[in-house]
Design an enzyme around this catalytic site. Structure first.
Site, PDB file in Angstrom:
ATOM      1  N   ARG A  48       0.842  -1.204   0.000  1.00 16.00           N
ATOM      2  CA  ARG A  48       0.000   0.000   0.000  1.00 16.00           C
ATOM      3  C   ARG A  48       0.871   1.246   0.000  1.00 16.00           C
ATOM      4  O   ARG A  48       0.548   2.258  -0.614  1.00 16.00           O
ATOM      5  CB  ARG A  48      -0.958   0.026   1.197  1.00 16.00           C
ATOM      6  N   TYR A 101     -14.707  18.083 -14.951  1.00 16.22           N
ATOM      7  CA  TYR A 101     -15.166  16.699 -14.962  1.00 16.22           C
ATOM      8  C   TYR A 101     -16.314  16.538 -13.956  1.00 16.22           C
ATOM      9  O   TYR A 101     -16.236  17.032 -12.831  1.00 16.22           O
ATOM     10  CB  TYR A 101     -13.990  15.790 -14.607  1.00 16.22           C
ATOM     11  N   ASP A 173      -5.710  19.641 -13.975  1.00 13.43           N
ATOM     12  CA  ASP A 173      -6.125  18.319 -14.446  1.00 13.43           C
ATOM     13  C   ASP A 173      -5.766  18.251 -15.933  1.00 13.43           C
ATOM     14  O   ASP A 173      -6.385  18.895 -16.769  1.00 13.43           O
ATOM     15  CB  ASP A 173      -7.634  18.139 -14.218  1.00 13.43           C
ATOM     16  N   LYS A 198      -7.403   7.320 -19.143  1.00 12.73           N
ATOM     17  CA  LYS A 198      -7.652   7.916 -20.447  1.00 12.73           C
ATOM     18  C   LYS A 198      -6.410   7.752 -21.346  1.00 12.73           C
ATOM     19  O   LYS A 198      -6.000   6.644 -21.581  1.00 12.73           O
ATOM     20  CB  LYS A 198      -8.079   9.372 -20.260  1.00 12.73           C
TER      21      LYS A 198
END
Ligand code: PLP
Length: 396
Positions: A48, A101, A173, A198
């Protein structure tokens, strides 16, 4: 070295034990420590908080974006969440692009606002509107450019200056362009964020996110949050993304070339009212896009002169542009933002952001451009036939 060389070699060194040319999928939760004194001597303790496959991806993305380092996340949204939590607390204020978004808008208005964080959704295409929105407690400015779905472009350098003056971090972004199309750090951004789902992965088979920072301290902060919140990326997903990323610029060039032809085609259609693509001279962000972007990208929106039923006819007759959310994959997609990607926005906010019910969004893939144009042409032709037959019916 050039972008294309770095996209292949950065972050990847042959395995010293086996000679494997690629970083393997280190599907291990924990790492053996040689002794208490040498704890962390090999850099990893628990997956993690760090994993060699994930690290290879982080190094490659950081190299391509020009950031100091990168923290990878399980999704783009967890990257947005960790970034907002790292720099905002109860009583703080953030400015976010009014056309952003849908998930970023939802996270801000539905979740983080409940914890005492105040948001202003400003027209980031107008730096004066951003400056006017700044308050004493503004800690973060979040710019998405070009913005989903109207491809509105915001001046990264101007907003970075405003953020610096305000003592706030400027987060960009960069999902819509990827490092192949825009380098926000070179324009003054403090943090660059990606949904690697993406263009970075590009093959529609991984959901992931990444956050990069211009300083070591900022990256450490973000890595700490990723680990605490348990939002870090997985080795398998990172391996897939590393594979996709190796061909980013090659894919990207084809995406862009196809998009330019599609935008040009759409602008010539009678049944299209308006085309939103930064590469078009008619786009109000064209000049800025030319200045600050390396590419105009491959995302196009357009307003079709049709009602809801007719839009159904148009979409139903497309074969290559598949009706689906997401973007940036090798296959072409079409979406209806008002009912799909931006359904979480109220009708009023949609209207203010220019998301009309007649707006359609294309993610232009890397198929043969003639086939893509023929596909759209078939959709328009079906729409014309449908109109003719309804005219006949209404006359009868
Ligand atoms: C998809 C997307 C996100 C969210 O990323 P996920 O990987 O879907 O969680 C954030 N910003 C932009 C611009 C996006 O397109």
């Amino acid at each position: 070295m050039g972008f294309r060389t770095r996209q292949i070699h950065a972050g990847v060194t042959p395995d010293p034990i086996t000679g494997s040319i690629l970083t393997p999928i280190y599907q291990s939760t924990t790492y053996v420590q040689p002794s208490v004194d040498e704890y962390l001597s090999k850099g990893f303790t628990y997956s993690r908080s760090g994993n060699p496959t994930v690290k290879a991806l982080e190094t490659k993305i950081a190299d391509l974006e020009g950031g100091v380092d990168c923290a990878c996340f399980g999704t783009g949204m967890s990257a947005v969440l960790a970034t907002m939590l790292a720099f905002l607390e109860a009583g703080a204020h953030a400015i976010v692009s009014d056309v952003a978004y849908g998930g970023t808008y939802r996270l801000s208005t539905k979740i983080l606002s409940r914890f005492g964080i105040d948001y202003t959704f400003a027209d980031t295409a107008d730096p004066d509107a951003v400056a006017a929105a700044v308050r004493d407690n503004t800690k973060l400015i979040f710019t998405e450019t070009p913005a989903n779905p109207t491809m509105k472009c915001s001046d990264i350098a101007a907003i970075s200056e405003i953020a610096t003056k305000a003592g706030a971090v400027h987060v960009v972004d960069n999902t819509f362009l990827s490092p192949a199309g825009q380098r926000p750090f070179a324009l003054g951004a403090d943090i660059v964020l990606h949904s690697t789902t993406k263009y970075i992965n590009g093959h529609s088979d991984v959901v992931g996110g990444a956050v990069l920072a211009r300083s070591e301290a900022l990256v450490e902060e973000l890595t700490w949050w990723a680990n605490c919140l348990g939002l870090t990326g997985s080795p398998f997903d990172s391996y897939q993304t590393l594979r996709g990323l190796r061909t980013l610029s090659v894919r990207y060039r084809q995406h862009e070339e196809n998009a330019a032809a599609v935008a040009d085609f759409l602008e010539r259609q009678q049944m299209v009212r308006k085309v939103y693509y930064p590469g078009l001279r008619s786009h109000n962000g064209h000049g800025l896009a030319k200045r600050q972007q390396q590419s105009f990208g491959a995302m196009i929106s357009f307003e079709i002169a049709a009602d809801v039923e007719e839009i159904g006819v148009f979409l139903g007759n497309l074969r290559l542009f598949t009706l689906a959310e997401s973007l940036g994959g090798v296959e072409s997609l079409v979406a209806h933002p008002a009912s799909m990607t931006h359904a979480a926005m109220s009708r009023e906010d949609q209207a203010a952001a220019g998301i009309k019910p007649s707006l359609l969004r294309l993610s232009v893939g890397i198929e043969h451009v003639d086939d893509l144009l023929a596909d759209l042409e078939a959709g328009f032709e079906a729409l014309r036939l449908h109109r003719k037959s309804s005219d006949v019916r209404s006359v009868a």
